[in-house]
Design an enzyme around this catalytic site. Structure first.
Site, PDB file in Angstrom:
ATOM      1  N   ASP A  67      -5.187  14.143  -6.831  1.00 15.93           N
ATOM      2  CA  ASP A  67      -6.495  14.761  -7.004  1.00 15.93           C
ATOM      3  C   ASP A  67      -6.465  15.833  -8.099  1.00 15.93           C
ATOM      4  O   ASP A  67      -5.564  16.682  -8.105  1.00 15.93           O
ATOM      5  CB  ASP A  67      -6.878  15.393  -5.654  1.00 15.93           C
ATOM      6  CG  ASP A  67      -8.323  15.792  -5.571  1.00 15.93           C
ATOM      7  OD1 ASP A  67      -9.179  14.898  -5.629  1.00 15.93           O
ATOM      8  OD2 ASP A  67      -8.596  16.994  -5.444  1.00 15.93           O
ATOM      9  N   HIS A 122     -15.509   7.381  -4.998  1.00 18.84           N
ATOM     10  CA  HIS A 122     -16.260   8.132  -3.997  1.00 18.84           C
ATOM     11  C   HIS A 122     -17.001   9.335  -4.581  1.00 18.84           C
ATOM     12  O   HIS A 122     -17.588  10.108  -3.830  1.00 18.84           O
ATOM     13  CB  HIS A 122     -15.289   8.591  -2.909  1.00 18.84           C
ATOM     14  CG  HIS A 122     -14.260   9.535  -3.456  1.00 18.84           C
ATOM     15  ND1 HIS A 122     -13.293   9.133  -4.359  1.00 18.84           N
ATOM     16  CD2 HIS A 122     -14.081  10.856  -3.275  1.00 18.84           C
ATOM     17  CE1 HIS A 122     -12.556  10.167  -4.704  1.00 18.84           C
ATOM     18  NE2 HIS A 122     -13.003  11.229  -4.056  1.00 18.84           N
ATOM     19  N   ASP A 123     -16.931   9.520  -5.901  1.00 25.65           N
ATOM     20  CA  ASP A 123     -17.617  10.656  -6.528  1.00 25.65           C
ATOM     21  C   ASP A 123     -18.775  10.232  -7.421  1.00 25.65           C
ATOM     22  O   ASP A 123     -19.489  11.085  -7.937  1.00 25.65           O
ATOM     23  CB  ASP A 123     -16.624  11.452  -7.396  1.00 25.65           C
ATOM     24  CG  ASP A 123     -15.531  12.123  -6.586  1.00 25.65           C
ATOM     25  OD1 ASP A 123     -15.797  12.509  -5.432  1.00 25.65           O
ATOM     26  OD2 ASP A 123     -14.409  12.265  -7.113  1.00 25.65           O
ATOM     27  N   ASP A 161      -3.922   9.691  -0.970  1.00 27.75           N
ATOM     28  CA  ASP A 161      -4.395  10.797  -1.785  1.00 27.75           C
ATOM     29  C   ASP A 161      -3.449  11.975  -1.610  1.00 27.75           C
ATOM     30  O   ASP A 161      -2.944  12.234  -0.519  1.00 27.75           O
ATOM     31  CB  ASP A 161      -5.808  11.197  -1.329  1.00 27.75           C
ATOM     32  CG  ASP A 161      -6.775  11.308  -2.486  1.00 27.75           C
ATOM     33  OD1 ASP A 161      -6.574  12.201  -3.323  1.00 27.75           O
ATOM     34  OD2 ASP A 161      -7.721  10.503  -2.542  1.00 27.75           O
ATOM     35  N   GLU A 217      -5.973  11.686 -11.162  1.00 24.95           N
ATOM     36  CA  GLU A 217      -7.394  11.848 -11.449  1.00 24.95           C
ATOM     37  C   GLU A 217      -7.523  12.780 -12.649  1.00 24.95           C
ATOM     38  O   GLU A 217      -7.243  13.971 -12.542  1.00 24.95           O
ATOM     39  CB  GLU A 217      -8.142  12.437 -10.249  1.00 24.95           C
ATOM     40  CG  GLU A 217      -9.643  12.396 -10.478  1.00 24.95           C
ATOM     41  CD  GLU A 217     -10.451  13.412  -9.683  1.00 24.95           C
ATOM     42  OE1 GLU A 217     -11.685  13.303  -9.684  1.00 24.95           O
ATOM     43  OE2 GLU A 217      -9.859  14.318  -9.071  1.00 24.95           O
TER      44      GLU A 217
END
Ligand code: GLC
Ligand code: CA
Length: 542
Positions: free
Chosen positions: A210, A337-338, A108, A276
């Site tokens: 991100d 993970h969101d 990330d 993302e």
């Protein structure tokens, strides 16, 4: 465009597996997963045999130094490992061990904001004249003392926090401990590109970037317009959803920055940039670049936003395929993970198997979220145990803790994840839903996933072939995947009813895989029977 399978890059042919390091495997008895835990489980991911998943790359959510206000998405040192997860030496060992198994490492990269404990921000906030003042986005209050503009934080409340010591506000579209970097400052750009180089020199094969669409904001930080159709029942502090995201993301100038990031990746061999990105299709597709000079894989989250409907899924895929320029490679995501776990979102495990078959057989790179392969459902977290800032600020139903519960390895206490109480509760079903139990059951979700992954790996049609949808009656999504003389037909019955598929097809077919156990091996195409929620992959002759 279809490329010959032999020319595909690793990030085109392969399957990406996302690991949330906190929740994968704890080896030092503190209830939090760590890098050594990931090393321990690499053979589970790919030992070169069909007893493993056979994945090609892992993407690790942040493990860099962080005060953990947003569980690692608030980085205080981009070039070090947080002691909670291990050391740089552990990371190097992880990279070497992964590479030895043919697994690429994607990490990330959090470019939009740092932690408020990052030395850059500490300097920046120390005075208005500090050389790093302009590394972040500081603004005076309006003449009436109010906030510089109307932007809201994704996590509730305004996107501005006042710093009394220097009398200005700083911007943060997440928690106030995540001040946003000013990518219009060339020194910030240099420093952040150097972060990429640091990790690539250590052997990292790619980055998941991100909220990359946020790194450049409107020059004048204009107010966002009001959202004419905000979602119903918004909590009062959800200022964000009451606005249209016009001036805070996907600005024209962001593409210049993404191109700089890409050319930095291209200083090294064969690295991948994944972004993302949440915007509408026309804004999203621009992140591939006019001629492929931006990201190789802007994350495509559109399937996650569809209801449980074959028509909706097909429309989403077809719309995407139509929007892609010829050089662009598609990709699909069903969980991360969101988001709530898709086994819960889509209504159950039968649906989850079918969705898994769709994810792994569409044209493009699939990303699989840890635990989805054993059918993990949303965790049940008592309100007082919620730790996610989004859940704490916007209400339990928005908490992302539900999809971050510990991986379930076996039936021992704490599911073999740890030998002490983990940071989030282990789901109650762990005694039966775990890797060890599912490994010995040929009908389990895990056994199904393993067959699916290896089938895909060995099939140029599936990992690299063309995609051609077939009009099918009922709630059924049917498509061809073809490469050379290999022809595979995928038929997915989204309905709870059995279905006889008459789609004008004929020819001899052999079943390569069904979502259902005890599937008949012989099938005829002119009368294909699908059971409720059954999906099949067929090899078709001629
Ligand atoms: C991204 C991450 C999310 C994080 C946020 C702020 O959306 O996926 O987990 O909270 O950015 O960094
Ligand atoms: Ca640990």
């Amino acid at each position: 465009m279809t490329l010959p399978p032999s020319t595909l890059k690793w990030w085109q042919r392969g399957v990406v597996y996302q690991i949330y390091p906190r929740s994968f495997k704890d080896t030092n008895h503190d209830g939090v997963g760590d890098l050594n835990g990931i090393i321990e489980k690499l053979d589970y991911l790919n030992d070169g045999t069909p007893n493993s998943l056979g994945i090609d790359a892992i993407w690790l959510s942040p493990f860099q130094r962080s005060p953990m206000a947003d569980f690692g998405y608030d980085v205080s040192d981009y070039c070090d490992v947080d002691p909670l997860f291990g050391t740089l030496a552990d990371f190097d060992r992880l990279t070497a061990e992964a590479h030895r198994r043919g697994i690429k490492i994607i990490i990330d990269y959090v470019p939009n904001h740092t932690s408020d404990q990052h030395p850059w921000f500490i300097e920046s906030r120390s005075s208005r004249t500090n050389p790093k003042r302009d590394w972040y986005i500081w603004r005076d209050p309006k003449p009436d003392g109010s906030l510089p503009n109307n932007w809201g934080s994704f996590f509730g409340g305004p996107a501005w926090t006042f710093d009394p010591a220097t009398g200005q506000y700083y911007l943060h579209q997440f928690v106030k401990e995540q001040p946003e970097l000013n990518w219009r400052n060339p020194e910030v750009v240099q420093a952040m590109l150097d972060v990429l180089r640091f990790w690539m020199k250590r052997g990292v094969d790619g980055f998941r970037m991100d909220v990359i669409g946020l790194i450049i904001k409107d020059k004048d930080l204009r107010d966002n317009p009001l959202n004419p159709n905000p979602p119903a029942n918004l909590p009062p502090n959800d200022l964000f959803s009451r606005l249209l995201q016009v001036y805070n993301m996907d600005q024209d100038e962001v593409h210049e920055m993404v191109r700089r990031i890409r050319s930095t990746l291209d200083e090294f061999d064969d690295r991948v940039g994944i972004g993302e990105l949440w915007g509408p299709l026309d804004r999203w597709v621009r992140y591939y670049g006019k001629n492929g000079e931006e990201l190789q894989l802007p994350f495509n989250f559109r399937l996650m936003q569809q209801p449980w409907s074959a028509q909706a899924m097909r429309a989403s895929v077809d719309e995407l395929e139509a929007a892609l320029p010829p050089f662009a490679w598609p990709n699909y995501v069903l969980g991360n993970h969101d988001q709530p776990r898709f086994a819960s979102r889509f209504g159950g495990l039968a649906q989850a198997r079918l969705a898994g078959m769709m994810l792994l057989t569409l044209r493009g790179t699939p990303t699989v979220y840890y635990g989805d392969e054993i059918g993990l459902e949303n965790g049940v977290i008592p309100p007082e145990k919620i730790v996610d800032p989004q859940g704490k600020n916007l209400g339990a139903e928005r908490s992302r803790d539900v999809c971050r519960t510990p991986m379930q390895w076996d039936s021992s206490p704490f599911a073999g994840f740890s030998d002490v109480e983990p940071w989030l509760p282990v789901s109650a079903d762990y005694t039966t839903r775990n890797v060890a139990a599912e490994s010995t059951d040929p009908n389990s979700m895990l056994s199904f996933y393993r067959r699916l992954f290896w089938l895909r790996k060995g099939s140029p049609a599936l990992f690299g072939g063309s995609y051609r949808p077939v009009d099918a009656p009922g709630d059924c999504f049917v498509y061809w995947r073809e490469s050379g003389s290999e022809r595979k037909l995928v038929a997915l019955n989204f309905s709870a009813k059995p279905l006889r598929l008459q789609a004008g097809l004929s020819g001899k077919a052999r079943l390569a895989l069904s979502t259902h156990p005890d599937a008949p091996a012989g099938v005829t195409l002119d009368a294909l029977e699908l059971r409720p929620y059954e999906g099949v992959i067929l090899d078709v002759e001629g």
